[in-house]
Design a protein around this motif. Sequence first.
Motif, PDB file in Angstrom:
ATOM      1  N   PHE A  30     -21.883 -66.838  17.775  1.00 44.95           N
ATOM      2  CA  PHE A  30     -21.547 -67.852  16.223  1.00 44.95           C
ATOM      3  C   PHE A  30     -23.043 -67.581  14.987  1.00 44.95           C
ATOM      4  CE2 PHE A  30     -18.872 -69.695  19.756  1.00 44.95           C
ATOM      5  CZ  PHE A  30     -17.643 -69.317  18.431  1.00 44.95           C
ATOM      6  N   CYS A  31     -23.826 -67.778  15.173  1.00 44.51           N
ATOM      7  CA  CYS A  31     -24.632 -67.686  14.333  1.00 44.51           C
ATOM      8  C   CYS A  31     -25.667 -66.347  13.882  1.00 44.51           C
ATOM      9  CB  CYS A  31     -25.941 -69.135  14.822  1.00 44.51           C
ATOM     10  SG  CYS A  31     -25.137 -70.672  13.934  1.00 44.51           S
ATOM     11  N   ASP A  32     -24.489 -65.595  14.627  1.00 38.15           N
ATOM     12  CA  ASP A  32     -25.448 -64.547  13.776  1.00 38.15           C
ATOM     13  C   ASP A  32     -24.140 -63.638  13.768  1.00 38.15           C
ATOM     14  OD1 ASP A  32     -25.596 -61.176  14.463  1.00 38.15           O
ATOM     15  OD2 ASP A  32     -27.591 -61.658  15.788  1.00 38.15           O
ATOM     16  N   PRO A  33     -24.243 -62.575  12.754  1.00 34.33           N
ATOM     17  CA  PRO A  33     -22.841 -62.061  12.072  1.00 34.33           C
ATOM     18  C   PRO A  33     -22.264 -61.171  13.116  1.00 34.33           C
ATOM     19  CG  PRO A  33     -24.258 -62.020  10.993  1.00 34.33           C
ATOM     20  CD  PRO A  33     -24.649 -62.959  11.788  1.00 34.33           C
ATOM     21  N   HIS A  34     -23.641 -60.039  13.876  1.00 36.25           N
ATOM     22  CA  HIS A  34     -23.462 -59.110  14.372  1.00 36.25           C
ATOM     23  C   HIS A  34     -22.753 -59.098  15.807  1.00 36.25           C
ATOM     24  CE1 HIS A  34     -25.156 -56.387  11.880  1.00 36.25           C
ATOM     25  NE2 HIS A  34     -26.544 -57.458  11.890  1.00 36.25           N
ATOM     26  N   ASN A  35     -22.561 -60.745  16.321  1.00 39.87           N
ATOM     27  CA  ASN A  35     -22.432 -61.517  17.644  1.00 39.87           C
ATOM     28  C   ASN A  35     -21.510 -61.435  17.557  1.00 39.87           C
ATOM     29  OD1 ASN A  35     -24.990 -60.257  18.668  1.00 39.87           O
ATOM     30  ND2 ASN A  35     -25.514 -62.086  18.828  1.00 39.87           N
ATOM     31  N   VAL A  36     -20.599 -61.906  16.371  1.00 33.09           N
ATOM     32  CA  VAL A  36     -19.428 -62.383  16.051  1.00 33.09           C
ATOM     33  C   VAL A  36     -18.561 -61.885  16.929  1.00 33.09           C
ATOM     34  CG1 VAL A  36     -17.948 -63.863  14.955  1.00 33.09           C
ATOM     35  CG2 VAL A  36     -20.502 -64.422  14.584  1.00 33.09           C
ATOM     36  N   ALA A  37     -18.402 -60.538  17.097  1.00 30.13           N
ATOM     37  CA  ALA A  37     -17.408 -59.642  16.887  1.00 30.13           C
ATOM     38  C   ALA A  37     -17.628 -59.866  19.233  1.00 30.13           C
ATOM     39  CB  ALA A  37     -17.581 -58.187  17.341  1.00 30.13           C
ATOM     40  N   TYR A  38     -18.231 -60.410  19.915  1.00 27.03           N
ATOM     41  CA  TYR A  38     -18.194 -60.444  21.244  1.00 27.03           C
ATOM     42  C   TYR A  38     -17.606 -61.941  21.435  1.00 27.03           C
ATOM     43  CZ  TYR A  38     -20.581 -56.197  19.619  1.00 27.03           C
ATOM     44  OH  TYR A  38     -20.641 -54.827  19.398  1.00 27.03           O
ATOM     45  N   ILE A  39     -17.263 -62.680  20.556  1.00 24.10           N
ATOM     46  CA  ILE A  39     -17.261 -63.667  20.917  1.00 24.10           C
ATOM     47  C   ILE A  39     -15.578 -63.861  22.129  1.00 24.10           C
ATOM     48  CG2 ILE A  39     -18.400 -65.863  19.307  1.00 24.10           C
ATOM     49  CD1 ILE A  39     -15.966 -65.852  18.677  1.00 24.10           C
ATOM     50  N   PHE A  92      -7.926 -68.921  19.226  1.00 30.00           N
ATOM     51  CA  PHE A  92      -8.014 -68.767  20.470  1.00 30.00           C
ATOM     52  C   PHE A  92      -7.313 -66.946  20.118  1.00 30.00           C
ATOM     53  CE2 PHE A  92      -8.362 -71.969  23.951  1.00 30.00           C
ATOM     54  CZ  PHE A  92      -9.757 -72.129  22.836  1.00 30.00           C
ATOM     55  N   SER A  93      -5.991 -67.126  19.165  1.00 34.44           N
ATOM     56  CA  SER A  93      -5.257 -65.764  18.852  1.00 34.44           C
ATOM     57  C   SER A  93      -6.377 -64.837  18.061  1.00 34.44           C
ATOM     58  CB  SER A  93      -3.731 -66.104  19.097  1.00 34.44           C
ATOM     59  OG  SER A  93      -4.225 -66.478  17.382  1.00 34.44           O
ATOM     60  N   CYS A  94      -7.004 -64.615  17.926  1.00 35.33           N
ATOM     61  CA  CYS A  94      -8.077 -65.267  16.170  1.00 35.33           C
ATOM     62  C   CYS A  94      -9.181 -64.083  17.420  1.00 35.33           C
ATOM     63  CB  CYS A  94      -8.117 -66.072  15.315  1.00 35.33           C
ATOM     64  SG  CYS A  94      -7.620 -67.286  15.081  1.00 35.33           S
ATOM     65  N   LEU A  95      -8.899 -64.192  18.703  1.00 36.85           N
ATOM     66  CA  LEU A  95     -10.007 -63.786  19.134  1.00 36.85           C
ATOM     67  C   LEU A  95     -10.279 -62.366  18.507  1.00 36.85           C
ATOM     68  CD1 LEU A  95     -10.863 -66.233  22.684  1.00 36.85           C
ATOM     69  CD2 LEU A  95     -12.205 -65.828  20.982  1.00 36.85           C
ATOM     70  N   GLN A  96      -8.706 -61.648  19.186  1.00 38.13           N
ATOM     71  CA  GLN A  96      -9.249 -60.357  19.228  1.00 38.13           C
ATOM     72  C   GLN A  96      -9.381 -59.915  17.431  1.00 38.13           C
ATOM     73  OE1 GLN A  96      -4.450 -58.913  19.422  1.00 38.13           O
ATOM     74  NE2 GLN A  96      -4.756 -60.965  18.623  1.00 38.13           N
ATOM     75  N   TYR A  97      -9.620 -60.410  16.473  1.00 38.13           N
ATOM     76  CA  TYR A  97     -10.054 -60.355  15.288  1.00 38.13           C
ATOM     77  C   TYR A  97     -11.739 -60.161  14.972  1.00 38.13           C
ATOM     78  CZ  TYR A  97      -5.150 -59.775  14.749  1.00 38.13           C
ATOM     79  OH  TYR A  97      -3.660 -59.387  15.367  1.00 38.13           O
TER      80      TYR A  97
END
Length: 133
Positions: A30-39, A92-97
């Motif tokens: 969560f503290c890397d803006p690049h990795n947020v895409a893959y949480i 949780f529905s936001c994960l796809q975004y």
Amino acid sequence: MGFERAPLTPDVRGCCQKHNVSHERCVDQFCDPHNVAYISQEDMMVCAPWDTQMFSCLADGKDHTPCFREKGIPAHCQELSSGKVDIDFTYFSCLQYMPELSSCLLEGYGVLPSSPQHFRLSNINSDFAILHW
């Protein structure tokens, strides 16, 4: 000819650590803006105790809502752009975004190149060309 220095991304990791995000997996995801895409959903559950701190650090004091809206992210998920959110199961529905969220954060930090404007082509060939802007 001088070159401009590329803008730097904010120190989100340092911000998270300063705000006592102590779980290493949460800092990494969560503290890397690049990795947020893959949480994942599991990441959201494990890291929920630090949700306000993490999203606040990611937002870096900016309102990313216009970009979220432009990318078609639902209103409920746009709340993540403010950094003022308490995660519960409805997010949780936001994960796809999350890839769009990551893109908006990077755009808001000013580290992505602009859209091509006033472009021209050179070295035009049958299977390639060079685009300048």
